[in-house]
Write a protein that holds these residues in place. Structure first.
Motif, short mmCIF file in Angstrom:
data_model
loop_
_atom_site.label_atom_id
_atom_site.label_comp_id
_atom_site.label_asym_id
_atom_site.label_seq_id
_atom_site.Cartn_x
_atom_site.Cartn_y
_atom_site.Cartn_z
N GLU A 90 0.84 -1.20 0.00
CA GLU A 90 0.00 0.00 0.00
C GLU A 90 0.87 1.24 0.00
OE1 GLU A 90 -2.20 -0.38 3.60
OE2 GLU A 90 -3.64 -1.80 2.75
N ASN A 92 -0.05 4.96 0.95
CA ASN A 92 -1.04 5.91 1.45
C ASN A 92 -0.36 7.14 2.03
OD1 ASN A 92 -3.15 4.13 0.86
ND2 ASN A 92 -2.99 3.15 2.85
N ASP A 93 -0.66 8.29 1.45
CA ASP A 93 -0.17 9.57 1.97
C ASP A 93 1.34 9.60 2.15
OD1 ASP A 93 -2.79 10.50 2.06
OD2 ASP A 93 -3.08 9.71 4.10
#
Length: 127
Positions: A90, A92-93
């Motif tokens: 992943e 994310n941000d």
């Protein structure tokens, strides 16, 4: 001439004592032979994923490119307990996360198995 009349003067194990000791040693040795390779594989997986995240260019790669790189490293190091496609990757941000979650079953004897569960989350800030 010296006589041995008391039990205190006799030392050592009897035949049945030796058999029990040998059985215990064999059980623990068999367990070690079954468990240790799985632990070594997991240690290799952790090291490989740390090395992937240590690469400065990992933030520029897509999830598929990262998975392909991990799969290539697994292949080189003969890791077959988990595939790169089984990892959860992943982004994310600006935080890249790779999650490893798998279990290994090793038969001990008859219907008794060892089940070893490995789970770890690797994170790298890629901002």
């Amino acid at each position: 001439m010296r006589r041995m009349n008391s039990a205190k003067s006799m030392r050592g194990l009897s035949a049945s004592g030796w058999i029990v000791c040998i059985i215990v040693v064999v059980v623990f040795a068999t367990a070690a032979v079954k468990i240790i390779p799985s632990m070594l594989d997991y240690n290799t997986v952790k090291t490989l994923l740390k090395n992937v995240l240590a690469d400065n260019k990992v933030g520029l790669k897509s999830k598929d490119e990262i998975a392909a790189d991990i799969g290539r490293r697994f292949s080189i190091n003969n890791i077959d307990v988990i595939k790169a496609s089984n990892l959860l990757i992943e982004n994310n941000d600006g935080v890249l996360t790779i999650i490893v979650d798998y279990e290994v079953r090793e038969n001990f004897f008859a219907n008794v198995d060892f089940v070893m569960t490995y789970k770890h989350e690797f994170k790298k800030n890629i901002r």
